[in-house]
Write an enzyme that holds these catalytic residues in place. Structure first.
Site, PDB file in Angstrom:
ATOM      1  N   CYS A 115      23.944  -1.864  17.971  1.00  0.00           N
ATOM      2  CA  CYS A 115      24.073  -2.161  19.194  1.00  0.00           C
ATOM      3  C   CYS A 115      25.277  -2.185  19.805  1.00  0.00           C
ATOM      4  O   CYS A 115      25.815  -2.515  19.782  1.00  0.00           O
ATOM      5  CB  CYS A 115      23.229  -3.060  19.204  1.00  0.00           C
ATOM      6  SG  CYS A 115      22.900  -3.577  20.977  1.00  0.00           S
ATOM      7  N   GLY A 116      25.145  -1.059  21.226  1.00  0.00           N
ATOM      8  CA  GLY A 116      26.616  -1.357  22.194  1.00  0.00           C
ATOM      9  C   GLY A 116      26.511  -1.822  23.674  1.00  0.00           C
ATOM     10  O   GLY A 116      26.849  -3.212  23.438  1.00  0.00           O
ATOM     11  N   CYS A 118      22.880  -3.484  24.835  1.00  0.00           N
ATOM     12  CA  CYS A 118      21.708  -4.221  24.814  1.00  0.00           C
ATOM     13  C   CYS A 118      21.893  -5.118  25.651  1.00  0.00           C
ATOM     14  O   CYS A 118      22.469  -5.550  26.312  1.00  0.00           O
ATOM     15  CB  CYS A 118      21.660  -4.643  23.251  1.00  0.00           C
ATOM     16  SG  CYS A 118      22.103  -4.859  21.789  1.00  0.00           S
TER      17      CYS A 118
END
Length: 276
Positions: A115-116, A118
């Site tokens: 996840c970058g 989020c």
């Protein structure tokens, strides 16, 4: 510095036998990023090129715009049970007069390796925050023949993937296909942060005459990072998400997906792709 790979026992089962042997795995460890001694976020990453990762992350978040915005980055605190430094905590000292812009802030959650960005849901937020609008990127273009060669070049230089099969890769190329830098990581967004961070510390940002190639899919967060670094072309071997295409269109980024063999899908701004 922590290890990039490690060994674990595994039961290997084939059609005619079962054997026990060691297997090489990619290391995944937490990295806490602090700014001025205050915790900003924790990301799960493969150790290595951590300073690049921090530079790229802060650029993508709109907190810095050049290498001069950071005065120093140092490892601190994190120790194991024996007292040895784990190199899992980095503290960033901003340059005098540099402050975190309004609208950015500290995250109250852990960023996983999958996840970058989020929690972000606004396309306009990225488009308006970038310091390097792609409409100002000039006339950068790349030929289809050059594009089709990028995945093989990327794969040949994935040294850790060769032994583990467990890492994503991101690479920067010139429009004529020359490899500038490549980074690997368990998180696709971390790999992109590392390669953009390399460019930032090498004073190459904005990357207005470059192509970003990624080994997996093109998600919203990867498009966001490319836009924030001023990269006009992003190519991926797999599919983009709908939000990635929307952001690319909003930001004037050329997004290429399913780049395999001699075929590709150009989702946005096809004018930068030259048919050979």
């Amino acid at each position: 510095m922590g290890r990039v790979t490690t060994r674990r026992p595994v039961l290997r089962i084939t059609a005619d036998r079962a054997t026990r042997r060691p297997d090489t795995l990619a290391v995944e460890e937490p990295l806490e990023i602090r700014v001025g001694g205050e915790s900003l976020t924790v990301t799960m990453r493969t150790p290595g090129h951590d300073v690049d990762l921090v530079h790229g992350f802060l650029l993508a978040e709109g907190m810095i715009g050049s290498r001069e915005d950071i005065a120093a980055v140092r490892y601190c605190d994190g120790v194991d049970e024996s007292g040895a430094n784990t190199y899992n905590v980095l503290d960033v000292a901003l340059a005098p007069g540099v402050t975190i812009p309004e609208g950015t802030g500290r995250r109250a959650f852990t960023t996983t390796s999958a996840c970058g960005v989020c929690g972000k849901n606004s396309l306009d937020e990225v488009r308006t925050r970038t310091r390097y609008p792609l409409k100002d990127a000039g006339t950068t273009s790349i030929g289809t023949h050059t594009l089709t060669e990028l995945p093989d070049t990327l794969r040949r230089h994935q040294q850790v993937f060769e032994s583990t099969g467990g890492l994503h890769a991101a690479a920067l190329f010139t429009p004529d296909g020359a490899l500038l830098a490549l980074r690997e990581d368990v998180g696709r967004h971390n790999a992109v942060d590392k390669v953009i961070g390399w460019a930032l510390t090498d004073n190459r940002v904005p990357l207005s005459h470059s192509v970003l190639m990624v080994s997996g899919r093109a998600s919203f967060e990867l498009v966001q990072k490319a836009v924030m670094a001023g990269i006009p072309v992003l190519a991926a071997v797999s599919a983009p998400s709908s939000l990635a295409v929307d952001l690319a269109a909003e930001s004037d980024l050329t997004l290429v997906g399913f780049l395999r063999g001699d075929t590709m899908n150009v989702y946005t701004v096809p004018e930068r792709i030259k048919t050979d």
